[in-house]
Design a protein around this motif. Structure first.
Motif, PDB file in Angstrom:
ATOM      1  N   THR A 150      11.499   6.428  -6.660  1.00 46.81           N
ATOM      2  CA  THR A 150      10.960   5.260  -7.360  1.00 46.81           C
ATOM      3  C   THR A 150       9.986   5.692  -8.450  1.00 46.81           C
ATOM      4  O   THR A 150      10.037   5.200  -9.591  1.00 46.81           O
ATOM      5  CB  THR A 150      10.263   4.319  -6.358  1.00 46.81           C
ATOM      6  OG1 THR A 150      11.195   3.919  -5.350  1.00 46.81           O
ATOM      7  CG2 THR A 150       9.730   3.080  -7.059  1.00 46.81           C
ATOM      8  N   GLU A 159       1.472  -0.136   2.768  1.00 45.64           N
ATOM      9  CA  GLU A 159       2.711   0.620   2.978  1.00 45.64           C
ATOM     10  C   GLU A 159       3.856   0.273   2.041  1.00 45.64           C
ATOM     11  O   GLU A 159       4.913   0.914   2.091  1.00 45.64           O
ATOM     12  CB  GLU A 159       3.198   0.423   4.426  1.00 45.64           C
ATOM     13  CG  GLU A 159       2.335   1.098   5.473  1.00 45.64           C
ATOM     14  CD  GLU A 159       1.091   0.307   5.841  1.00 45.64           C
ATOM     15  OE1 GLU A 159       0.290   0.797   6.651  1.00 45.64           O
ATOM     16  OE2 GLU A 159       0.920  -0.806   5.326  1.00 45.64           O
ATOM     17  N   SER A 160       3.734  -0.731   1.221  1.00 44.43           N
ATOM     18  CA  SER A 160       4.825  -1.148   0.335  1.00 44.43           C
ATOM     19  C   SER A 160       5.133  -0.059  -0.692  1.00 44.43           C
ATOM     20  O   SER A 160       4.298   0.282  -1.529  1.00 44.43           O
ATOM     21  CB  SER A 160       4.440  -2.438  -0.393  1.00 44.43           C
ATOM     22  OG  SER A 160       5.323  -2.679  -1.459  1.00 44.43           O
ATOM     23  N   ILE A 161       6.353   0.474  -0.660  1.00 43.83           N
ATOM     24  CA  ILE A 161       6.721   1.537  -1.592  1.00 43.83           C
ATOM     25  C   ILE A 161       6.666   1.062  -3.055  1.00 43.83           C
ATOM     26  O   ILE A 161       6.133   1.773  -3.911  1.00 43.83           O
ATOM     27  CB  ILE A 161       8.093   2.139  -1.218  1.00 43.83           C
ATOM     28  CG1 ILE A 161       7.909   3.048   0.011  1.00 43.83           C
ATOM     29  CG2 ILE A 161       8.696   2.927  -2.387  1.00 43.83           C
ATOM     30  CD1 ILE A 161       9.170   3.696   0.518  1.00 43.83           C
ATOM     31  N   ILE A 208       2.946   1.055  -3.895  1.00 44.71           N
ATOM     32  CA  ILE A 208       2.419   2.422  -3.971  1.00 44.71           C
ATOM     33  C   ILE A 208       2.844   3.063  -5.290  1.00 44.71           C
ATOM     34  O   ILE A 208       2.037   3.649  -6.020  1.00 44.71           O
ATOM     35  CB  ILE A 208       2.931   3.290  -2.804  1.00 44.71           C
ATOM     36  CG1 ILE A 208       2.440   2.769  -1.467  1.00 44.71           C
ATOM     37  CG2 ILE A 208       2.483   4.748  -2.974  1.00 44.71           C
ATOM     38  CD1 ILE A 208       3.141   3.416  -0.277  1.00 44.71           C
ATOM     39  N   ALA A 209       4.130   2.950  -5.588  1.00 42.80           N
ATOM     40  CA  ALA A 209       4.660   3.577  -6.803  1.00 42.80           C
ATOM     41  C   ALA A 209       4.006   2.984  -8.049  1.00 42.80           C
ATOM     42  O   ALA A 209       3.613   3.714  -8.965  1.00 42.80           O
ATOM     43  CB  ALA A 209       6.174   3.397  -6.859  1.00 42.80           C
ATOM     44  N   GLU A 243      12.423   8.081  -0.935  1.00 36.35           N
ATOM     45  CA  GLU A 243      12.490   6.794  -1.623  1.00 36.35           C
ATOM     46  C   GLU A 243      11.297   6.598  -2.550  1.00 36.35           C
ATOM     47  O   GLU A 243      11.447   6.148  -3.692  1.00 36.35           O
ATOM     48  CB  GLU A 243      12.546   5.650  -0.599  1.00 36.35           C
ATOM     49  CG  GLU A 243      12.646   4.278  -1.242  1.00 36.35           C
ATOM     50  CD  GLU A 243      12.578   3.136  -0.239  1.00 36.35           C
ATOM     51  OE1 GLU A 243      12.478   1.979  -0.692  1.00 36.35           O
ATOM     52  OE2 GLU A 243      12.604   3.399   0.979  1.00 36.35           O
ATOM     53  N   LEU A 244      10.107   6.945  -2.066  1.00 37.22           N
ATOM     54  CA  LEU A 244       8.918   6.827  -2.902  1.00 37.22           C
ATOM     55  C   LEU A 244       9.015   7.757  -4.106  1.00 37.22           C
ATOM     56  O   LEU A 244       8.710   7.363  -5.246  1.00 37.22           O
ATOM     57  CB  LEU A 244       7.662   7.151  -2.087  1.00 37.22           C
ATOM     58  CG  LEU A 244       6.347   7.180  -2.872  1.00 37.22           C
ATOM     59  CD1 LEU A 244       6.067   5.834  -3.520  1.00 37.22           C
ATOM     60  CD2 LEU A 244       5.195   7.595  -1.955  1.00 37.22           C
ATOM     61  N   ALA A 262      11.614   8.134   3.819  1.00 43.51           N
ATOM     62  CA  ALA A 262      10.635   7.275   3.142  1.00 43.51           C
ATOM     63  C   ALA A 262      10.005   8.010   1.966  1.00 43.51           C
ATOM     64  O   ALA A 262       9.800   7.434   0.892  1.00 43.51           O
ATOM     65  CB  ALA A 262       9.563   6.817   4.125  1.00 43.51           C
ATOM     66  N   ALA A 263       9.706   9.283   2.147  1.00 47.94           N
ATOM     67  CA  ALA A 263       9.106  10.069   1.071  1.00 47.94           C
ATOM     68  C   ALA A 263      10.075  10.214  -0.095  1.00 47.94           C
ATOM     69  O   ALA A 263       9.677  10.141  -1.265  1.00 47.94           O
ATOM     70  CB  ALA A 263       8.703  11.448   1.591  1.00 47.94           C
ATOM     71  N   THR A 298       0.296  12.836  -3.191  1.00 48.26           N
ATOM     72  CA  THR A 298       0.085  11.619  -2.417  1.00 48.26           C
ATOM     73  C   THR A 298      -0.931  11.822  -1.301  1.00 48.26           C
ATOM     74  O   THR A 298      -1.245  10.878  -0.573  1.00 48.26           O
ATOM     75  CB  THR A 298       1.414  11.092  -1.830  1.00 48.26           C
ATOM     76  OG1 THR A 298       2.031  12.130  -1.050  1.00 48.26           O
ATOM     77  CG2 THR A 298       2.353  10.660  -2.941  1.00 48.26           C
ATOM     78  N   MET A 311       3.418   9.244   4.070  1.00 50.20           N
ATOM     79  CA  MET A 311       4.824   9.119   4.420  1.00 50.20           C
ATOM     80  C   MET A 311       5.133  10.068   5.582  1.00 50.20           C
ATOM     81  O   MET A 311       4.993  11.286   5.447  1.00 50.20           O
ATOM     82  CB  MET A 311       5.706   9.465   3.219  1.00 50.20           C
ATOM     83  CG  MET A 311       5.598   8.461   2.080  1.00 50.20           C
ATOM     84  SD  MET A 311       6.273   6.877   2.590  1.00 50.20           S
ATOM     85  CE  MET A 311       5.526   5.775   1.406  1.00 50.20           C
TER      86      MET A 311
END
Length: 426
Positions: free
Chosen positions: A220, A175-177, A180-181, A216-217, A213-214, A84, A208
């Motif tokens: 996902t 910034e939306s996970i 991004i995913a 969660e990303l 937060a990391a 990332t 992140m």
């Protein structure tokens, strides 16, 4: 379908149907949905989020907007890595030939740097003659002959993401996970790899900033990969301090060569080997040659030379060197306790190593050499940083930033290099 209905449904917290997602991605790619309408939908997704089925379908729709490469008939199993992004993150350079030397085939589609994080293609383009633009047939030939290729993604891969990525960059929706995913995974699935390992960076120099937060990303993206039949796992790794001791395009290539030669900074070696082992396990090559052995016996370096030559580069050519250099000296004696990755990355950008806009050129020789890392002793008056630039006028603004980037004898708890693993390869 009506795009206004889709925007308001998400704005009000609703779950979009597969048909709605398919339609809006297809219509946006064709130009039937206006940029301002997709911007509104992206903001609604940022604020309201997406369920796992929504994210999976969103990714699938972006993937289906273009072509998908297929390397299933190669004699070697395919596996890729995606980071990332961070500062001094040259891991792709030694990692790709290392995995090839251990029996894997790595179809690595990479990008260029923007802002404070460096781009793999910029680094490799500092090698005279090396070529990033390859056709699918040329990619296949490199994978068959060498087992490794690093190149730019063709325009036919996930064109919906190309449009949406540029839009998110100027509308405050980066910034939306879920977005991004979907962006990362649509491109990675399009490249046709059979397994994937994600390096999700955490810390000041990463996108992140905190572990939650990391995580969660990472979760996902791991779910998206596995749902699409690609064996996927992730490592959360530290980016509060730059990786290695060199930041900048040609400087990082030189450091990667040290690693491939059996030396190099301990953190770069540790992460390269950890990711290589994870990739080999994901590809079903658990019993293959150990990556640490491939670094020490020269086989990884042989694979590097073959990889560079296959893309018209000269592995023996001298790397570019900046025209000017200056040093920043340590103001006191003690232990370096903090070295902020973001500040170092922005300073390297100010020296010319990065770009503010996609069309900007980079200085291949520009960057920063780090003479100490956190935990090491420094002496007053000894060099702390060496700055490289083609124009001496760039030094002042970079030095201003670096002056606030470190602490000596302060209090700081650095993150462990490999924080945790998400997803199983077993």
């Amino acid at each position: 379908m009506d795009v206004i209905d889709i925007i308001t449904a998400k704005r009000d917290g609703g779950e979009l149907s597969p048909a709605q997602i398919d339609w809006v991605i297809g219509a946006y790619t064709k130009g039937d949905v206006a940029e301002e309408q997709m911007a509104a939908l992206a903001m609604a997704i940022l604020l309201r989020g997406m369920t796992r089925p929504e994210v999976a379908r969103w990714t699938e729709a972006m993937l289906s907007s273009g072509e998908r490469l297929d390397f299933t008939d190669l004699p070697r199993p395919t596996v890729d890595k995606h980071s990332t992004g961070g500062v001094g993150d040259k891991i792709t350079l030694p990692l790709t030939p290392l995995v090839a030397a251990c029996g894997g085939a790595v179809p690595q589609l990479s990008g260029r740097g923007l802002g404070h994080t460096g781009g793999t293609l910029d680094k490799l383009e500092s090698i005279p003659g090396w070529r990033a633009a390859l056709s699918p047939a040329e990619m296949r030939r490199c994978l068959e002959d060498v087992g490794a290729v690093v190149c730019a993604a063709g325009s036919g891969l996930a064109p919906a993401d190309r449009k949406l990525y540029a839009l998110r960059d100027v509308t405050g929706t980066v910034e939306s996970i879920p977005l991004i995913a979907g962006s990362i995974m649509s491109k990675k699935l399009a490249e046709g790899t059979g397994a994937l390992v994600l390096d999700v960076k955490v810390g000041s120099g990463a996108f992140m900033k905190d572990v939650d937060a990391a995580r969660e990303l990472a979760r996902t993206m791991v779910d998206i990969g596995n749902d699409n039949g690609v064996r996927t796992s992730a490592l959360l790794t530290a980016m509060d301090t730059p990786l290695g001791r060199q930041v900048g395009n040609a400087l990082e290539v030189a450091e990667a060569l040290e690693v491939l030669g059996g030396g190099g900074p301990s953190d770069v070696v540790e992460l390269t080997v950890a990711l290589a082992r994870e990739m080999l396990a994901a590809a079903g090559l658990d019993g293959a040659k150990d990556p640490a052995a491939a670094l020490s016996d020269g086989s990884a370096m042989d694979a590097w030379r073959s990889m560079i030559t296959a893309q018209d580069g000269d592995p023996d050519a001298p790397l570019p060197v900046a025209a000017e250099r200056t040093q920043i000296l340590a103001p006191s004696t003690g232990v370096l306790t903090r070295l902020d990755a973001h500040a170092v990355g922005v300073a390297a950008w100010r020296l010319g190593a990065g770009r503010a806009r996609k069309e900007d050129a980079v200085s291949f020789g520009a960057g920063i050499a780090l003479h100490a890392k956190p935990g090491e002793q420094v002496r007053a008056g000894a060099p702390l940083f060496t700055l490289h630039a083609d124009e001496p006028a760039r030094f002042e603004r970079a030095a201003e930033l670096l002056a606030t980037s470190f602490d000596i004898d302060g209090r700081h708890e650095p993150l462990p290099l490999v924080i945790e693993k998400v997803g199983a390869t077993a």
